[in-house]
Design a protein around this motif. Sequence first.
Motif, PDB file in Angstrom:
ATOM      1  N   ARG A 184       0.839  -1.205   0.000  1.00 19.24           N
ATOM      2  CA  ARG A 184       0.000   0.000   0.000  1.00 19.24           C
ATOM      3  C   ARG A 184       0.873   1.253   0.000  1.00 19.24           C
ATOM      4  NH1 ARG A 184      -3.440   2.155   5.015  1.00 19.24           N
ATOM      5  NH2 ARG A 184      -4.602   3.835   4.019  1.00 19.24           N
ATOM      6  N   SER A 210      -5.445 -12.698  -0.108  1.00 18.35           N
ATOM      7  CA  SER A 210      -6.710 -13.393   0.148  1.00 18.35           C
ATOM      8  C   SER A 210      -6.595 -14.409   1.287  1.00 18.35           C
ATOM      9  CB  SER A 210      -7.205 -14.068  -1.130  1.00 18.35           C
ATOM     10  OG  SER A 210      -6.266 -15.058  -1.501  1.00 18.35           O
ATOM     11  N   GLY A 233      -7.411  -4.129   3.614  1.00 13.14           N
ATOM     12  CA  GLY A 233      -8.647  -3.863   2.867  1.00 13.14           C
ATOM     13  C   GLY A 233      -8.364  -3.104   1.582  1.00 13.14           C
ATOM     14  N   GLU A 234      -7.539  -2.083   1.689  1.00 15.28           N
ATOM     15  CA  GLU A 234      -7.196  -1.248   0.531  1.00 15.28           C
ATOM     16  C   GLU A 234      -6.451  -2.066  -0.534  1.00 15.28           C
ATOM     17  OE1 GLU A 234      -7.358   2.116  -0.365  1.00 15.28           O
ATOM     18  OE2 GLU A 234      -5.905   1.875  -2.005  1.00 15.28           O
ATOM     19  N   GLU A 236      -6.500  -5.345  -0.902  1.00  8.63           N
ATOM     20  CA  GLU A 236      -7.437  -6.328  -1.458  1.00  8.63           C
ATOM     21  C   GLU A 236      -8.241  -5.710  -2.613  1.00  8.63           C
ATOM     22  OE1 GLU A 236      -9.627  -7.698   1.972  1.00  8.63           O
ATOM     23  OE2 GLU A 236      -9.370  -9.800   1.389  1.00  8.63           O
ATOM     24  N   TRP A 237      -8.696  -4.513  -2.401  1.00  7.78           N
ATOM     25  CA  TRP A 237      -9.454  -3.771  -3.418  1.00  7.78           C
ATOM     26  C   TRP A 237      -8.589  -3.512  -4.647  1.00  7.78           C
ATOM     27  CZ3 TRP A 237     -13.500  -2.841  -5.928  1.00  7.78           C
ATOM     28  CH2 TRP A 237     -13.763  -1.618  -6.577  1.00  7.78           C
ATOM     29  N   GLN A 238      -7.322  -3.110  -4.406  1.00  3.65           N
ATOM     30  CA  GLN A 238      -6.399  -2.871  -5.532  1.00  3.65           C
ATOM     31  C   GLN A 238      -6.168  -4.160  -6.319  1.00  3.65           C
ATOM     32  OE1 GLN A 238      -2.689  -0.947  -4.497  1.00  3.65           O
ATOM     33  NE2 GLN A 238      -3.672   0.669  -3.311  1.00  3.65           N
ATOM     34  N   THR A 240      -8.222  -6.731  -6.555  1.00  2.00           N
ATOM     35  CA  THR A 240      -9.447  -7.036  -7.304  1.00  2.00           C
ATOM     36  C   THR A 240      -9.510  -6.201  -8.581  1.00  2.00           C
ATOM     37  OG1 THR A 240     -10.517  -7.417  -5.194  1.00  2.00           O
ATOM     38  CG2 THR A 240     -11.962  -7.191  -7.102  1.00  2.00           C
ATOM     39  N   GLN A 241      -9.271  -4.907  -8.430  1.00  2.00           N
ATOM     40  CA  GLN A 241      -9.302  -4.020  -9.614  1.00  2.00           C
ATOM     41  C   GLN A 241      -8.287  -4.476 -10.651  1.00  2.00           C
ATOM     42  OE1 GLN A 241      -8.636  -0.303  -7.433  1.00  2.00           O
ATOM     43  NE2 GLN A 241     -10.431   0.532  -8.474  1.00  2.00           N
TER      44      GLN A 241
END
Lengths: 250, 583
Positions: A184, A210, A233-234, A236-238, A240-241
């Motif tokens: 991050r 994950s 969390g941040e 994980e989102w990156q 996924t994107q």
Amino acid sequence: MNSGKNVRFRIHRRENPSAPPRWEEFEVSYYPGMNVIGALMEIQKNPATADGKPTTPPAWEANCLEEVCGSCTMVINGAVRQACSALVVNLSQPIELRPMSKFPNLRDLKVDRSRMFEGLKKVGAWVPLDGTHALGAGPKVSPETQQKAYALSRCMTCGCCLEACPQYHSRSQFIGAAAISQVRLFNLHPSGAMNAGERLEALMGPGGVSNCGNAQNCVKVCPKEIPLTTSIGEVEWQVTQHAIKKLLGF
Amino acid sequence: MAETKIIIVGGGLAGLMTTIKAVEAGAMVDIFSIVPVKRSHSVCAQGGINASVNTKGEGDSPQIHFEETIYGGDFLGNQLPVKGMCEASPNIVYLLDRMGVPFNRTPEGNLDFRRFGGSRYHRTAFAGATTGQQLLYALDEQVRRFEAEGKVKKYEGWEFLSILKDGKGSCCGIVALDLIRMEIHPFLAGAVVLATGGPGLIFGKTTNSLTNTGGAAGSVYQEGAIYANGEFIQVHPTAISGGDKLRLISESVRGEGGRVWTLKDGKRWYFLEEWYPAYGNLVPRDIASRAIYKVCRELGLGIDGKDQVYLDVTHIDKKRLRERLGGVLEIYEKFMGESPYEVPMKVFPAVHYSMGGLWVDFDQMTNISGLFAAGECEYQYHGANRLGANSLLSCIYGGMIAGPKSVEFVKSKAGSITSSEVDSQVLEQKQTIEEIYNMQGVENPHRLHQELSEMMTSHVTIVRENKKIEVVCGKIRDLMVRYQKIGLSDTNRWANGEVLFTRQLWNMLVLAELITLGALQRDESRGAHYKPGFPDRNDEEWLKTTKATYTSQGPRLEYEAVDIQYLKPRPRRYDQATAGVKK
């Protein structure tokens, strides 16, 4: 300095990785402000157990003694933390000192944390420079971004977050909160972001982000109060994107 | 073409910068460090790094930085290398910024700068109050990248024992010990760079980390390397007491507006502001330390009659404090149990830094061919007193010189070491360690160390009197005799810290003798070296660098002229501004 009181310690001993672990009790004279390291130093000056038997001084790791180097992590009365900032006055006795359980125990309270540094290598936790020759000023950064980056950049690779994590152990490949939070950090930097994809790739497979089981222990034990669960969390989102973009061929 | 191999001992800022520069110059690098390099003592530096970028429009420049550094060092610094360092500083800070160091920012997103001691300009870039940690991490990351690319190999958990010398006395490798397996091995290289930090542990409880014994510098000194200006030991004015160490409270606290005071006749007395109106709380460290010492020891005005004065930030906005000084205020709160946001901190001076160190030439090479030094373990950049926020700078600048110069040296080098020469030098080190294993006397090495350090702290720091220093010289010799009567309580052949500490203790005794003798000989007061019997600087006799050479009878001292080609020495005073004033 001696104010007449004694402090009792129960310390995990192990001569080498193949020797059986055992416990020894020690007593040291208290002085105001004494921390766990100060007590271990007193034992070095007079290595004998509480019942007066000569013994070897326990082996422990420490360097800066002001909670910025990350060396002296151990499990003190059941809680993982830095031994330098553990003040004796705040601890119930006998004070129990154990090595962290998630890393190979080398001797007494010493462990081998090289897996953490390998994790940093795996995720490419650096800004790839063109070189160290003069290339002028760096990118402009807003004070808000700086404050965010600074909070993440204080990670000492001490291992507290991994000791507390149920998903991190010798049989799991999980890279753990510390390295994820560094992803991050570097993805936040204007030139670090140019390699964000590579770092996210490293966190996509087995042992990646994950594997986090959302126990949220890491953030509670971090001595530097790094927002580790927010980082996970941040990231994980990156991830996924990044996966969606890859799937769609962007 | 044969591979160019450089060995770097020490993985703090100087060692890592040397590594990066040597790799960029085409070398393969082996780094040896007692601790994982990310845990090196550089992490303890708090306040910042100097660079005259002049973002505040004050008219600051590398020339003014240079003048203030030489003046702050009481004219003992060689001027050419100091000038080079100050001129390089803006690009060094830009480089660190490009690496991702989270330096504090102005509202426009530029680098922010704050004031530090001995300067009247906002010249210090900072990342909160853990700048050293942040700089070290940035270099650590760059070196990890080279490691992943196979250009750097790290030996973490290894202790340097000695250099290897060929028949001509040129350095061509090292002998080192694996701290877990206790095995001793030789490692060959075209050149060796020591970046092993200062010798603070000689003084026991200091602001230094536990690895700062000066052991490596002490070893090569005994192998013929010259040690320069050892007597110049910086005592930082503001630290907090502790049983295990004295924790630094950064000068940046005063740079951000913190004020030092004590009570006199029931009223607050801001003695630094009264005595030094031009610089106030931001006088250089030697001056501030002597003032606090005077208030507590001579005037008897320490808070509660003890060795302590107040360092007060309670008048400053809390959000601003948190953003700019959070890291250091957190240390105070954790270890003292009081909030410095609400209650003034109690502080007293503590040994902090060694201006002296291994003698090097302007290419960072010691008098032993092929052996280089960079960072606090060498003597080159700070004269008789270091200005705050110049240490991180000198570490990085020294590394930027040592890296390419060591590679250049290897390329022009002839000759090599034979395997029998290697074997005999390894055997010598094995025997020394074996002798320690076999020590069966009554003395405990940690207690001997405590005796040494208490004596050094009492008599060879802020105030130095010849009579007392002479006594210390004798007592160091006594301790060397008692050293032979050490008995080990741990004879394990695995991760044995006591054996290594005992070896380091010998090196500390050897360096302590050199520091003490240097102080005894220098009958003047200059920078951090203050003798009440000789209160003035004496340029006629003492504007010269001390050079100590090891002999078994003790140090042999010689002196060398100081390079004063740019600035003519003039009296140093801080009640009026006479340095770095805009012309």
